[in-house]
Design a protein around this motif. Structure first.
Motif, PDB file in Angstrom:
ATOM      1  N   LEU A 184       0.720  -1.080   0.123  1.00 25.50           N
ATOM      2  CA  LEU A 184       0.165   0.300  -0.079  1.00 25.50           C
ATOM      3  C   LEU A 184       0.761   1.111   0.044  1.00 25.50           C
ATOM      4  N   THR A 185       1.911   1.478   0.662  1.00 19.38           N
ATOM      5  CA  THR A 185       3.061   2.314   0.675  1.00 19.38           C
ATOM      6  C   THR A 185       3.401   2.503  -0.909  1.00 19.38           C
ATOM      7  N   VAL A 186       3.894   1.634  -1.529  1.00 15.13           N
ATOM      8  CA  VAL A 186       4.222   1.498  -2.801  1.00 15.13           C
ATOM      9  C   VAL A 186       3.115   2.251  -3.780  1.00 15.13           C
ATOM     10  N   THR A 187       2.122   1.735  -3.651  1.00 11.37           N
ATOM     11  CA  THR A 187       0.858   2.072  -4.330  1.00 11.37           C
ATOM     12  C   THR A 187       0.579   3.525  -4.147  1.00 11.37           C
ATOM     13  N   MET A 188       0.867   3.914  -2.851  1.00 12.00           N
ATOM     14  CA  MET A 188       0.466   5.526  -2.712  1.00 12.00           C
ATOM     15  C   MET A 188       1.638   6.368  -3.211  1.00 12.00           C
ATOM     16  N   ILE A 189       2.735   5.923  -3.295  1.00  8.74           N
ATOM     17  CA  ILE A 189       3.993   6.625  -3.691  1.00  8.74           C
ATOM     18  C   ILE A 189       4.008   6.885  -5.398  1.00  8.74           C
ATOM     19  N   VAL A 190       3.652   5.600  -5.829  1.00  6.86           N
ATOM     20  CA  VAL A 190       3.244   5.632  -7.308  1.00  6.86           C
ATOM     21  C   VAL A 190       2.045   6.656  -7.654  1.00  6.86           C
ATOM     22  N   ALA A 191       0.928   6.654  -7.031  1.00  7.09           N
ATOM     23  CA  ALA A 191      -0.166   7.425  -7.122  1.00  7.09           C
ATOM     24  C   ALA A 191       0.177   8.983  -7.054  1.00  7.09           C
ATOM     25  N   ILE A 192       1.095   9.346  -5.993  1.00 10.58           N
ATOM     26  CA  ILE A 192       1.554  10.764  -5.798  1.00 10.58           C
ATOM     27  C   ILE A 192       2.390  11.351  -7.087  1.00 10.58           C
ATOM     28  N   PHE A 193       3.180  10.280  -7.498  1.00  9.63           N
ATOM     29  CA  PHE A 193       4.208  10.808  -8.645  1.00  9.63           C
ATOM     30  C   PHE A 193       3.532  10.723  -9.889  1.00  9.63           C
ATOM     31  N   THR A 194       2.646   9.809 -10.083  1.00  9.51           N
ATOM     32  CA  THR A 194       2.003   9.698 -11.454  1.00  9.51           C
ATOM     33  C   THR A 194       0.865  10.598 -11.725  1.00  9.51           C
ATOM     34  N   ALA A 195       0.010  10.902 -10.791  1.00  7.94           N
ATOM     35  CA  ALA A 195      -1.427  11.508 -10.574  1.00  7.94           C
ATOM     36  C   ALA A 195      -1.470  12.797  -9.902  1.00  7.94           C
ATOM     37  N   LYS A 196      -0.746  12.839  -8.893  1.00  2.20           N
ATOM     38  CA  LYS A 196      -0.859  14.160  -8.076  1.00  2.20           C
ATOM     39  C   LYS A 196       0.185  15.082  -7.924  1.00  2.20           C
ATOM     40  N   LEU A 197       1.453  14.668  -8.015  1.00  2.00           N
ATOM     41  CA  LEU A 197       2.470  15.588  -7.873  1.00  2.00           C
ATOM     42  C   LEU A 197       2.074  17.026  -8.693  1.00  2.00           C
ATOM     43  N   VAL A 199      -0.229  18.478  -9.473  1.00  2.00           N
ATOM     44  CA  VAL A 199      -1.401  19.507  -8.874  1.00  2.00           C
ATOM     45  C   VAL A 199      -1.000  20.215  -7.604  1.00  2.00           C
ATOM     46  N   GLY A 200       0.012  19.434  -7.039  1.00  2.00           N
ATOM     47  CA  GLY A 200       0.598  20.142  -5.761  1.00  2.00           C
ATOM     48  C   GLY A 200       0.160  19.569  -4.481  1.00  2.00           C
ATOM     49  N   PHE A 201       0.680  20.018  -3.350  1.00  2.00           N
ATOM     50  CA  PHE A 201       0.316  19.469  -1.953  1.00  2.00           C
ATOM     51  C   PHE A 201      -1.059  19.515  -1.700  1.00  2.00           C
ATOM     52  N   ILE A 202      -1.545  20.767  -1.987  1.00  2.00           N
ATOM     53  CA  ILE A 202      -2.845  20.870  -1.563  1.00  2.00           C
ATOM     54  C   ILE A 202      -3.770  20.961  -2.828  1.00  2.00           C
ATOM     55  N   GLY A 203      -3.479  20.933  -3.962  1.00  2.00           N
ATOM     56  CA  GLY A 203      -4.292  20.840  -5.111  1.00  2.00           C
ATOM     57  C   GLY A 203      -4.496  22.111  -5.756  1.00  2.00           C
ATOM     58  N   ALA A 204      -5.290  22.105  -6.828  1.00  2.00           N
ATOM     59  CA  ALA A 204      -5.610  23.409  -7.402  1.00  2.00           C
ATOM     60  C   ALA A 204      -6.696  23.294  -8.345  1.00  2.00           C
ATOM     61  N   ASP A 205      -7.416  24.065  -8.760  1.00  2.00           N
ATOM     62  CA  ASP A 205      -8.660  24.163  -9.768  1.00  2.00           C
ATOM     63  C   ASP A 205      -9.661  23.125  -9.471  1.00  2.00           C
ATOM     64  N   GLY A 206      -9.939  22.764  -8.171  1.00  2.00           N
ATOM     65  CA  GLY A 206     -10.776  21.840  -7.784  1.00  2.00           C
ATOM     66  C   GLY A 206     -10.393  20.371  -7.660  1.00  2.00           C
ATOM     67  N   LEU A 207      -9.033  20.292  -7.991  1.00  3.02           N
ATOM     68  CA  LEU A 207      -8.357  18.888  -7.892  1.00  3.02           C
ATOM     69  C   LEU A 207      -7.665  18.693  -6.509  1.00  3.02           C
ATOM     70  N   GLU A 220      -1.918  15.550  -0.370  1.00  2.94           N
ATOM     71  CA  GLU A 220      -1.614  15.488   1.216  1.00  2.94           C
ATOM     72  C   GLU A 220      -2.185  14.386   1.511  1.00  2.94           C
ATOM     73  N   LEU A 221      -3.367  13.879   1.313  1.00  5.28           N
ATOM     74  CA  LEU A 221      -4.010  12.543   1.846  1.00  5.28           C
ATOM     75  C   LEU A 221      -3.214  11.326   1.302  1.00  5.28           C
ATOM     76  N   ASP A 222      -2.784  11.127   0.175  1.00  4.74           N
ATOM     77  CA  ASP A 222      -1.831  10.277  -0.364  1.00  4.74           C
ATOM     78  C   ASP A 222      -0.615  10.113   0.343  1.00  4.74           C
ATOM     79  N   LEU A 223      -0.135  11.383   0.706  1.00  4.94           N
ATOM     80  CA  LEU A 223       1.038  11.245   1.448  1.00  4.94           C
ATOM     81  C   LEU A 223       0.740  10.707   2.837  1.00  4.94           C
TER      82      LEU A 223
END
Length: 130
Positions: free
Chosen positions: A73-86, A88-96, A100-103
């Motif tokens: 699950l740690t690996v899953t979240m790290i991959v999600a951060i680097f592929t889908a969320k990074l 957009v930023g830590f807090i997000g932007a434009d409604g995305l 922070e939750l993934d981290l």
């Protein structure tokens, strides 16, 4: 008291992951596979991620294979951060949503990968380990 706190944290983490894994199947895994393809991840990985989240979430709740599923699950979240969320930023932007939750989920899962479940777990009851 630490065992009680660890157990509560483990159960909540498991519920979050199991719910997300179940949602991927319930909503039609094809949508998730299409999203994965759109961000450059092979679509078949959606099935693997959904299974890890669903089975891993239930296992974490039970405290079974806690270190293994914590690591997955740690690996899953790290991959999600680097592929889908990074991007957009830590807090997000434009409604995305940001990452922070993934981290936070990655950090909690990593804790269980390193520390094990606690005495209130199937790992402890069946195998005598925490």
């Amino acid at each position: 008291m630490q065992h009680i706190g660890s157990t509560i944290l483990r159960v909540v983490l498991g519920i979050i992951f199991a719910t997300h894994g179940f949602q991927k199947f319930q909503g039609g895994i094809g949508f998730t596979a299409d999203y994965f393809d759109a961000i450059g991840i092979p679509g078949f990985m959606a099935y693997i991620v959904a299974i890890i989240e669903l089975v891993g979430g239930v296992a974490i709740i039970l405290g079974l294979g806690t270190r293994l599923f914590g690591a997955l699950l740690t690996v899953t979240m790290i991959v999600a951060i680097f592929t889908a969320k990074l991007s957009v930023g830590f807090i997000g932007a434009d409604g995305l949503a940001g990452y922070e939750l993934d981290l936070a989920l990655a950090a909690i899962a990593l804790y269980f990968a390193l520390a094990g479940a606690s005495s209130f777990s199937l790992d402890s009851k069946l195998f005598g380990k925490e």
